[in-house]
Design a protein around this motif. Structure first.
Motif, PDB file in Angstrom:
ATOM      1  N   LEU A 197       0.852  -1.188   0.000  1.00  0.00           N
ATOM      2  CA  LEU A 197       0.000   0.000   0.000  1.00  0.00           C
ATOM      3  C   LEU A 197       0.886   1.235   0.000  1.00  0.00           C
ATOM      4  O   LEU A 197       1.762   1.375   0.861  1.00  0.00           O
ATOM      5  CB  LEU A 197      -0.885   0.002   1.250  1.00  0.00           C
ATOM      6  N   TYR A 198       0.673   2.115  -0.976  1.00  0.00           N
ATOM      7  CA  TYR A 198       1.393   3.390  -1.041  1.00  0.00           C
ATOM      8  C   TYR A 198       0.368   4.492  -0.801  1.00  0.00           C
ATOM      9  O   TYR A 198      -0.355   4.891  -1.700  1.00  0.00           O
ATOM     10  CB  TYR A 198       2.064   3.527  -2.403  1.00  0.00           C
ATOM     11  N   PRO A 199       0.276   4.992   0.447  1.00  0.00           N
ATOM     12  CA  PRO A 199      -0.723   6.005   0.785  1.00  0.00           C
ATOM     13  C   PRO A 199      -0.160   7.421   0.690  1.00  0.00           C
ATOM     14  O   PRO A 199       1.040   7.642   0.825  1.00  0.00           O
ATOM     15  CB  PRO A 199      -1.038   5.667   2.238  1.00  0.00           C
ATOM     16  N   VAL A 253       5.126   9.320  -8.842  1.00  0.00           N
ATOM     17  CA  VAL A 253       5.070   8.332  -9.927  1.00  0.00           C
ATOM     18  C   VAL A 253       6.311   7.443  -9.888  1.00  0.00           C
ATOM     19  O   VAL A 253       6.220   6.227 -10.070  1.00  0.00           O
ATOM     20  CB  VAL A 253       4.906   9.023 -11.299  1.00  0.00           C
ATOM     21  N   ASP A 254       7.464   8.035  -9.613  1.00  0.00           N
ATOM     22  CA  ASP A 254       8.708   7.273  -9.527  1.00  0.00           C
ATOM     23  C   ASP A 254       8.648   6.236  -8.404  1.00  0.00           C
ATOM     24  O   ASP A 254       8.983   5.063  -8.611  1.00  0.00           O
ATOM     25  CB  ASP A 254       9.877   8.238  -9.308  1.00  0.00           C
ATOM     26  N   VAL A 255       8.221   6.649  -7.227  1.00  0.00           N
ATOM     27  CA  VAL A 255       8.129   5.707  -6.095  1.00  0.00           C
ATOM     28  C   VAL A 255       7.132   4.599  -6.410  1.00  0.00           C
ATOM     29  O   VAL A 255       7.408   3.419  -6.188  1.00  0.00           O
ATOM     30  CB  VAL A 255       7.763   6.447  -4.789  1.00  0.00           C
ATOM     31  N   ALA A 256       5.974   4.954  -6.951  1.00  0.00           N
ATOM     32  CA  ALA A 256       4.967   3.938  -7.292  1.00  0.00           C
ATOM     33  C   ALA A 256       5.497   2.968  -8.344  1.00  0.00           C
ATOM     34  O   ALA A 256       5.282   1.755  -8.238  1.00  0.00           O
ATOM     35  CB  ALA A 256       3.686   4.605  -7.777  1.00  0.00           C
ATOM     36  N   ILE A 301      -7.121  -4.405   3.513  1.00  0.00           N
ATOM     37  CA  ILE A 301      -7.012  -4.782   2.097  1.00  0.00           C
ATOM     38  C   ILE A 301      -5.988  -5.891   1.859  1.00  0.00           C
ATOM     39  O   ILE A 301      -5.721  -6.255   0.717  1.00  0.00           O
ATOM     40  CB  ILE A 301      -6.704  -3.562   1.203  1.00  0.00           C
ATOM     41  N   GLY A 302      -5.403  -6.398   2.936  1.00  0.00           N
ATOM     42  CA  GLY A 302      -4.456  -7.507   2.811  1.00  0.00           C
ATOM     43  C   GLY A 302      -3.053  -7.090   2.418  1.00  0.00           C
ATOM     44  O   GLY A 302      -2.289  -7.905   1.902  1.00  0.00           O
ATOM     45  N   ALA A 303      -2.695  -5.825   2.659  1.00  0.00           N
ATOM     46  CA  ALA A 303      -1.346  -5.357   2.351  1.00  0.00           C
ATOM     47  C   ALA A 303      -0.446  -5.588   3.566  1.00  0.00           C
ATOM     48  O   ALA A 303      -0.745  -5.120   4.658  1.00  0.00           O
ATOM     49  CB  ALA A 303      -1.364  -3.876   1.982  1.00  0.00           C
ATOM     50  N   GLY A 304       0.641  -6.296   3.353  1.00  0.00           N
ATOM     51  CA  GLY A 304       1.585  -6.552   4.432  1.00  0.00           C
ATOM     52  C   GLY A 304       2.687  -5.513   4.506  1.00  0.00           C
ATOM     53  O   GLY A 304       3.520  -5.548   5.398  1.00  0.00           O
ATOM     54  N   VAL A 305       2.676  -4.593   3.549  1.00  0.00           N
ATOM     55  CA  VAL A 305       3.729  -3.581   3.452  1.00  0.00           C
ATOM     56  C   VAL A 305       3.115  -2.225   3.152  1.00  0.00           C
ATOM     57  O   VAL A 305       2.217  -2.120   2.305  1.00  0.00           O
ATOM     58  CB  VAL A 305       4.730  -3.941   2.325  1.00  0.00           C
ATOM     59  N   ILE A 306       3.607  -1.204   3.838  1.00  0.00           N
ATOM     60  CA  ILE A 306       3.289   0.185   3.513  1.00  0.00           C
ATOM     61  C   ILE A 306       4.528   0.772   2.852  1.00  0.00           C
ATOM     62  O   ILE A 306       5.638   0.638   3.369  1.00  0.00           O
ATOM     63  CB  ILE A 306       2.907   0.997   4.765  1.00  0.00           C
ATOM     64  N   VAL A 307       4.334   1.414   1.723  1.00  0.00           N
ATOM     65  CA  VAL A 307       5.421   2.025   0.955  1.00  0.00           C
ATOM     66  C   VAL A 307       5.421   3.527   1.203  1.00  0.00           C
ATOM     67  O   VAL A 307       4.362   4.160   1.187  1.00  0.00           O
ATOM     68  CB  VAL A 307       5.230   1.759  -0.561  1.00  0.00           C
TER      69      VAL A 307
END
Length: 163
Positions: free
Chosen positions: A5-7, A18-21, A80-86
């Motif tokens: 998840l990238y919030p 956009v680069d990080v995503a 949402i089942g995301a194990g990682v936050i970006v």
């Protein structure tokens, strides 16, 4: 399958976002880019506008879905089942903020981890709030945001797109 998840508020979407995503999409099977619905910021764009601008900017990434959320990021990640936050880091102050937040999130949801991407050197000075200020004063932001975003930002201020 690893879901991340990238919030963010993404007001406006920048080339740094956009680069990080894009880099995160290369590492994770599924990436949700989540536009925060109720940030405590003075917003230029509505939630739906920010969501659409991000969708347009990430349309080339098949494993990315742009959604909205409100409430605690870490709880939404778990929902949402995301194990990682970006998160993206531009400076030491970004690191300090994310460092503190990571420990709080770990306390709330120990199964959700944090992965930080160092910004690309070309984008380390790019800040959404600075971009808004520059655009409002008629400065050129076209190299710091996707083309659709430049048009939308200048339009919000009643200005023509900078040449």
């Amino acid at each position: 399958m690893v879901t991340a998840l990238y919030p963010g508020s993404f007001d406006p979407v920048t080339v740094g976002h956009v680069d990080v995503a894009s880099r995160a999409a290369n590492l994770f099977d599924k990436l949700y880019v989540a536009v925060y619905d109720t940030p405590s910021k003075n917003l230029l764009f509505t939630t739906e506008e920010r969501k659409q601008l991000m969708r347009d900017g990430l349309a080339h990434l098949p494993n990315v879905e742009v959604i909205t959320f409100s409430g605690l990021v870490v709880r939404f990640a778990k929902e949402i089942g995301a194990g990682v936050i970006v998160r993206g880091l531009r400076s030491g102050s970004d690191f300090e903020y994310e460092f503190d937040m990571a420990f709080m999130n770990r306390r709330l949801e120990p199964e959700v981890d944090l992965v930080c991407f160092m910004t690309s050197q070309d984008y380390m000075f790019v800040s959404a709030s600075l971009l808004k200020e520059v655009a409002k004063l008629g400065g050129d932001i076209t190299e710091m945001v996707p083309p659709n975003v430049a048009q939308a930002v200048y339009s919000k201020f009643g200005l023509p797109v900078a040449e």
